[in-house]
Design a protein around this motif. Structure first.
Motif, short mmCIF file in Angstrom:
data_model
loop_
_atom_site.label_atom_id
_atom_site.label_comp_id
_atom_site.label_asym_id
_atom_site.label_seq_id
_atom_site.Cartn_x
_atom_site.Cartn_y
_atom_site.Cartn_z
N PRO A 30 0.80 -1.36 0.02
CA PRO A 30 0.14 0.08 -0.11
C PRO A 30 0.94 1.44 -0.09
CG PRO A 30 0.05 -1.22 2.13
CD PRO A 30 0.63 -1.95 1.28
N ILE A 31 0.25 2.16 -0.78
CA ILE A 31 0.95 3.65 -0.58
C ILE A 31 0.47 4.23 0.59
CG2 ILE A 31 1.18 5.82 -1.80
CD1 ILE A 31 0.90 4.40 -4.49
N ARG A 32 1.53 4.79 1.42
CA ARG A 32 1.09 5.26 2.77
C ARG A 32 1.54 6.76 2.98
NH1 ARG A 32 3.43 -0.09 5.08
NH2 ARG A 32 1.26 -1.32 5.32
N ARG A 33 1.08 7.37 3.86
CA ARG A 33 1.65 9.01 4.06
C ARG A 33 1.96 8.86 5.63
NH1 ARG A 33 -0.52 12.98 0.44
NH2 ARG A 33 -1.88 12.05 -1.17
N ASP A 34 2.94 9.59 5.68
CA ASP A 34 3.45 9.90 7.09
C ASP A 34 2.62 10.96 7.50
OD1 ASP A 34 4.64 12.22 6.13
OD2 ASP A 34 6.29 11.84 7.16
N ASP A 35 2.76 11.43 8.80
CA ASP A 35 2.22 12.64 9.51
C ASP A 35 2.21 13.95 8.69
OD1 ASP A 35 1.32 10.80 11.49
OD2 ASP A 35 2.99 11.40 12.86
N GLU A 39 4.31 10.65 0.63
CA GLU A 39 3.89 9.42 0.39
C GLU A 39 5.05 8.64 0.32
OE1 GLU A 39 2.19 9.77 -3.54
OE2 GLU A 39 0.03 9.85 -2.68
N TYR A 40 4.95 7.39 0.64
CA TYR A 40 6.04 6.23 0.38
C TYR A 40 5.17 4.85 0.34
CZ TYR A 40 5.09 4.75 5.65
OH TYR A 40 4.51 4.62 6.56
N MET A 41 6.17 3.85 0.01
CA MET A 41 5.59 2.56 -0.13
C MET A 41 6.76 1.53 0.35
SD MET A 41 3.99 0.90 -3.41
CE MET A 41 5.16 1.75 -4.75
N ALA A 96 9.07 7.01 8.71
CA ALA A 96 8.44 6.01 8.28
C ALA A 96 9.09 4.77 9.03
CB ALA A 96 8.40 5.72 6.69
N ARG A 97 8.21 3.46 8.76
CA ARG A 97 8.78 2.29 9.11
C ARG A 97 8.78 1.27 7.96
NH1 ARG A 97 8.01 -0.56 14.80
NH2 ARG A 97 8.13 -2.53 14.27
N GLU A 99 8.99 -2.41 6.54
CA GLU A 99 8.86 -3.71 7.08
C GLU A 99 9.60 -4.55 6.10
OE1 GLU A 99 7.56 -4.71 9.79
OE2 GLU A 99 6.59 -2.86 10.38
#
Length: 163
Positions: A30-35, A39-41, A96-97, A99
Motif C-alpha cells: 500500500p501507498i502510505r502517508r506519514d504525518d 507518500e511512501y511505499m 516511516a517504518r 517492513e
C-alpha cells in the motif's frame, strides 16, 4: 451458444488471474502517508513484490534499500525506522517504518540526510534527488550484530535488564 452469452463469459475468464498467479494487489504494497503527508511505499520481502518495487522505483523520488547480513532470512528481517531531514532547511520530510528491504518515497528534488535505524543501531547517509533523476541509497548492517537480541523488547531494571 450465442455471441451475447459468450462475450460476458469471455470477459469474466480474462478478468480472473490464472490459478497461482499473483494479482496486482498481491504485488503492490500500500501507498502510505506519514504525518507530514509524504507518500511512501515499503516492502519487498517476497521476490515478486521486490521486482514490482524495482520496476516502479524510477517513478518515485528516492529508493532506499536495507541489507541485513546473509545469515538472516527475509522473514527474520527487522523493521527499519527511517527518518529523512532536508539537509539545508532542517525540517523533517519523512518518518516511516520499512517492513521490508525497500522503501520508495516521493521526495521532491533536494539534498537530504537519511537515518536508518534498527533498534539502537543507526546509520546516516546523504541523498540527492534531482529533477527527473531519482536518488538511491543502500544501507547495510555488519554481520557481527546480534539481530536476535535487537528484536527483543528492552527490559527494565526491575525485569533484570540494564537501564
Amino acid at each position: 451458444m450465442t455471441a451475447a452469452r459468450l462475450f460476458p463469459a469471455l470477459v469474466l475468464c480474462l478478468a480472473l488471474p490464472p490459478s497461482g498467479a499473483a494479482t496486482l494487489a498481491d504485488l503492490q504494497p500500500p501507498i502510505r502517508r506519514d504525518d507530514g503527508g509524504m507518500e511512501y511505499m515499503a516492502g519487498g520481502q517476497d521476490g515478486r513484490q521486490r521486482a514490482f518495487l524495482e520496476r516502479v522505483a524510477p517513478q518515485w523520488g528516492a529508493t532506499l534499500e536495507f541489507v541485513a547480513p546473509a545469515a538472516l532470512t527475509p522473514t527474520d528481517a527487522l523493521p527499519v525506522e527511517v527518518r529523512i531531514v532536508d539537509r539545508y532547511r532542517g525540517g523533517q520530510v519523512l518518518s516511516a517504518r520499512a517492513e521490508g528491504p525497500l522503501l520508495l518515497a516521493r521526495l521532491p528534488p533536494g539534498t537530504y540526510e537519511v537515518e536508518a535505524r534498527i533498534g539502537p543501531l543507526a546509520t546516516t547517509q546523504t541523498l540527492t534527488v534531482m529533477l527527473g533523476v531519482p536518488g538511491r541509497l543502500r544501507f547495510a548492517w555488519p554481520s557481527n550484530v546480534d539481530f536476535a537480541t535487537l528484536a527483543q523488547p528492552r527490559r527494565t531494571l526491575a525485569q533484570g535488564g540494564l537501564p
